[in-house]
Write a protein that holds these residues in place. Structure first.
Motif, mmCIF file in Angstrom:
data_model
loop_
_atom_site.group_PDB
_atom_site.id
_atom_site.type_symbol
_atom_site.label_atom_id
_atom_site.label_comp_id
_atom_site.label_asym_id
_atom_site.label_seq_id
_atom_site.Cartn_x
_atom_site.Cartn_y
_atom_site.Cartn_z
ATOM 1 N N HIS A 71 4.519 0.534 -11.950
ATOM 2 C CA HIS A 71 5.701 1.334 -11.632
ATOM 3 C C HIS A 71 6.761 1.178 -12.712
ATOM 4 O O HIS A 71 6.672 0.305 -13.580
ATOM 5 N N ASP B 115 -1.434 -0.166 -3.488
ATOM 6 C CA ASP B 115 -0.360 -0.004 -4.470
ATOM 7 C C ASP B 115 -0.080 -1.348 -5.114
ATOM 8 O O ASP B 115 1.039 -1.850 -5.108
ATOM 9 N N TYR B 116 -1.121 -1.914 -5.673
ATOM 10 C CA TYR B 116 -1.024 -3.158 -6.422
ATOM 11 C C TYR B 116 -2.103 -3.123 -7.505
ATOM 12 O O TYR B 116 -2.993 -2.258 -7.476
ATOM 13 N N LYS C 128 0.835 -1.202 0.000
ATOM 14 C CA LYS C 128 0.000 0.000 0.000
ATOM 15 C C LYS C 128 0.865 1.245 0.000
ATOM 16 O O LYS C 128 2.009 1.230 0.437
ATOM 17 N N ASN C 129 0.277 2.308 -0.492
ATOM 18 C CA ASN C 129 0.892 3.627 -0.444
ATOM 19 C C ASN C 129 0.020 4.490 0.455
ATOM 20 O O ASN C 129 -0.961 5.076 0.013
ATOM 21 N N PRO D 166 -3.192 1.686 -10.660
ATOM 22 C CA PRO D 166 -2.605 1.249 -9.386
ATOM 23 C C PRO D 166 -1.644 0.073 -9.591
ATOM 24 O O PRO D 166 -1.897 -0.823 -10.387
ATOM 25 N N GLY D 167 -0.522 0.119 -8.879
ATOM 26 C CA GLY D 167 0.423 -0.985 -8.914
ATOM 27 C C GLY D 167 1.385 -0.981 -10.073
ATOM 28 O O GLY D 167 2.254 -1.849 -10.157
#
Length: 715
Positions: free
Chosen positions: A170, A107-108, A101-102, A167-168
């Motif tokens: 990067h 965060d996935y 998580k952020n 989300p997730g």
């Protein structure tokens, strides 16, 4: 009685022993304590423990150093167009672990179907394959990547994906080198690669290697003191060292001529499959190299093909030049006063101590004057000329032309070459280019003496270097000798005219209407590993050297081709398919680089990084057709490069930041398709000649790793 006294005496010792033990213990304790006091006093006074400075150790514990990366300098063409510059590429990855998580936000990857659909618009991989990656068979996978299509992404594509707010998803940043022209004098320019954990780039080939200390910047740093949580300590000072960016290397290359040469070379390589192919275009009066290439080659932007050939054939490969060497033989004979053009000799063959020399034409041409030996490319005639000079005189001219010595061109790995001159047969065969090994730049240097009124020019690939401190080093044309006179050079050029203009000359295939051309052809034998020379129609190094205009030389063009595997045309026809259009394109350009007014050409505008619609309008207004590759809305690369000259109504290709898709190639010329292949880096099988009539990959199809077939037909 004795027994009683003995018992009392024994009982008296314990008290005394205890007293002695106590005194000893106290003394030992005081000694240890004294040692600690002395140790602490020493540490407090000196500030060191086991040769470690405590103050420095404390600084290390709380000090945070951040490397400030310097930019590597650029490599430019002669007008300032970028050939190589610093950049960053990005590798995309997806986090699947639902614990990640952020803050309070996940965060996935929360919606795998949506993520796959969106990413398929930007990556050269299908939606189904992306979804499969997002659903790995193994359990408890923290993150996944997307293979080659997910690597080396540009900043423009990264920003486009970031804007989707998935989300997730990067990116991992990697310092890299940007080579916007792809296949473009690749071995000459070279490449720079990361060689250390710090991510710095080091030149490992070509100019990138030769000028690595100039191009490499000096990294800086930011040093501050922080606590365990990363907060700056009170009253702590920040020390900053600003990075110094690398210098700039200006080459002599002309982007327009270089790009055109690459297209012609690729066409011949694809159709005839020679084991090696080289071509160099040089300014006849300055020695500046305007275009230079070789095959095999590689795409510097993708690295494709790099594993097949690391050597720069133009300076690192020795070969026996064959009959092009007769330019030097004739020049030497004329200059030494040993050339008698009206003297007759019996062509066909001649016996020498150690063997027999034969003409390429069985039986020769009968008894002919020595003036015919050069245009007919008679080996026997050249031996006759060498014998009249004498071995000593001939060797002195080989030395004056600097064979067996490096030219000193600013490229790494140049060879010396080699001359076999021990026996009379060795001496004789060097007159027609056997028994002597050279590199391409040595031949360019020697021919320059003929094109430049007898003054021999050092081949030049770099015009200027701007160092990190701003100081400039300018490379001026350099005369490295004058082996022949102006009058001798004129006579040699006249003899070269006969090669292309006489009906029985060996260079008739290179004749260009309206062009005063001087040419010499060559067919050099290839040494066999088992001894002797290889046999067979294609087991030669075929070559041609040309000077134009012959009356006032501006350009020297030299091409070599080794062992074409599909020799469906005569060697002269194959080489002429590069020589004639390349020389014509050069002649359409004046010595200062501007295109003659009578040519139907225009400047290609700069549209890289522009919005697609704006770029399309700009290209059309400049007088060109436009073709778009990809689904994005921004141009990330173009061919031809900006600032170059191209024919009006010719096609300019624009590569966008979106997913790379297949355009409709119907009606495209082979040269346009070759630009498409170069721009995309994809592999295609090209069948036939002329214009595209069929493509195996349909329009709009995502260009993945699969190769396709493109068929051509003459209209």
């Amino acid at each position: 009685m004795k027994l009683f006294k003995s018992k009392r005496s024994t009982n008296a010792h314990p008290a005394r022993n205890r007293k002695l033990f106590g005194i000893g213990l106290i003394g030992f304790t005081l000694l240890i304590l004294g040692g600690f006091v002395l140790r602490f006093s020493f540490v407090a006074t000196v500030g060191e423990v086991d040769s470690n400075n405590l103050a420095k150790q404390r600084q290390k514990q709380y000090r945070t150093d951040t490397v400030l990366q310097a930019q590597r300098g650029a490599i430019l063409d002669r007008t300032g167009n970028v050939i190589a510059e610093d950049s960053n590429t990005y590798t995309i990855y997806a986090i699947l672990d639902k614990q990640n998580k952020n803050g309070d936000k996940p965060d996935y990857v929360t919606d795998k179907a949506k993520t796959a659909k969106v990413l398929s618009r930007y990556l050269a991989i299908s939606e189904d394959k992306i979804l499969a990656r997002l659903n790995p068979t193994k359990k408890h996978v923290f993150q996944v990547e997307f293979g080659t299509p997910g690597t080396k992404l540009s900043l423009a594509i990264k920003k486009q994906i970031d804007a989707e707010k998935l989300p997730g998803i990067h990116f991992r940043e990697t310092p890299s080198r940007l080579y916007p022209n792809g296949v473009f004098a690749s071995h000459v320019i070279g490449i720079a690669q990361a060689q250390d954990k710090g991510g710095g780039l080091t030149g490992v080939m070509g100019l990138e290697k030769q000028f690595n200390t100039v191009l490499a910047g000096d990294n800086g740093y930011r040093r501050s003191e922080t606590d365990a949580y990363g907060y700056k300590l009170p009253n702590a000072k920040t020390k900053l060292k600003t990075p110094v960016n690398g210098g700039t290397v200006y080459t002599t290359l002309d982007s327009g001529l270089q790009s055109y040469l690459e297209t012609l070379m690729t066409d011949v390589q694809t159709k005839y499959e020679p084991k090696a192919l080289t071509a160099v275009l040089m300014n006849a009066k300055t020695g500046k190299i305007l275009a230079a290439s070789q095959r095999p080659t590689f795409d510097a932007s993708t690295g494709e093909g790099l594993g097949d050939m690391w050597r720069d054939s133009l300076v690192e490969d020795n070969y026996e030049p064959g009959s092009v060497m007769k330019i030097v033989t004739l020049a030497s004979a004329i200059q030494s006063g040993k050339y008698h053009p009206n003297e007759y000799y019996q062509s066909g063959s001649v016996k020498l101590d150690g063997g027999t020399v034969n003409d390429w034409r069985t039986g020769g041409w009968g008894s002919i004057p020595l003036s015919k030996a050069f245009p007919l490319s008679s080996n026997v005639g050249m031996v006759k000329i060498e014998q009249e000079m004498g071995a000593g005189v001939w060797k002195s001219y080989l030395d004056k032309f600097k064979f067996g010595q490096k030219t000193g061109i600013t490229l790494p790995g140049e060879t010396n070459g080699r001359i076999s001159f021990a026996q009379p047969l060795d001496q004789a065969i060097t007159s027609f280019g056997q028994g002597i090994e050279v590199n391409v730049m040595q031949m360019m240097q020697a021919i320059s003496a003929v094109s430049n009124d007898g003054k021999m020019l050092k081949p030049q690939i770099v015009s200027k270097v701007v160092h990190k401190n701003g100081k400039e080093t300018v490379y001026k044309p350099e005369v490295v000798g004058q082996p022949i006179s102006k009058e001798t050079a004129a006579q040699v050029i006249d003899a070269m005219r006969h090669v292309v203009n006489d009906e029985d000359g060996t260079g008739v295939a290179y004749k260009m209407p309206g062009v005063d051309l001087a040419v010499k052809t060559g067919t050099g034998q290839i040494a066999s590993p088992q001894g002797g020379y290889l046999t067979g129609d294609s087991n030669y190094i075929f070559s041609v050297a040309g000077i134009a205009p012959a009356s006032d030389p501006k350009y020297v063009l030299y091409i070599t081709m080794k062992q074409p595997q599909k020799m469906t045309e005569p060697a002269e026809t194959i080489l002429a398919s590069i020589f004639k259009p390349m020389m014509q394109r050069a002649l359409d350009t004046t010595a200062n680089g501007t295109v003659s007014k009578d040519t139907n050409t225009a400047d290609v505008p700069a549209v890289t990084n522009a919005a697609l619609t704006t770029a399309q309008d700009t290209v059309k207004k400049a007088g060109f057709d436009v073709a778009t590759i990809g689904t994005g809305n921004k141009v990330v690369q173009q061919l031809p490069a900006s600032g170059t000259k191209a024919l009006r109504d010719s096609r300019v290709l624009l590569l966008t930041n979106g997913a790379m898709t297949m355009p409709d190639l119907t009606g495209w010329s082979k040269s346009d398709v070759l630009k498409f292949v170069q721009l995309t880096g994809k592999k295609f099988k090209l069948v036939g000649d002329g214009f595209v009539v069929r493509q195996s990959i349909a329009k709009g199809t995502l260009l993945g790793d699969a190769s396709g077939t493109i068929e051509f037909k003459q209209q």
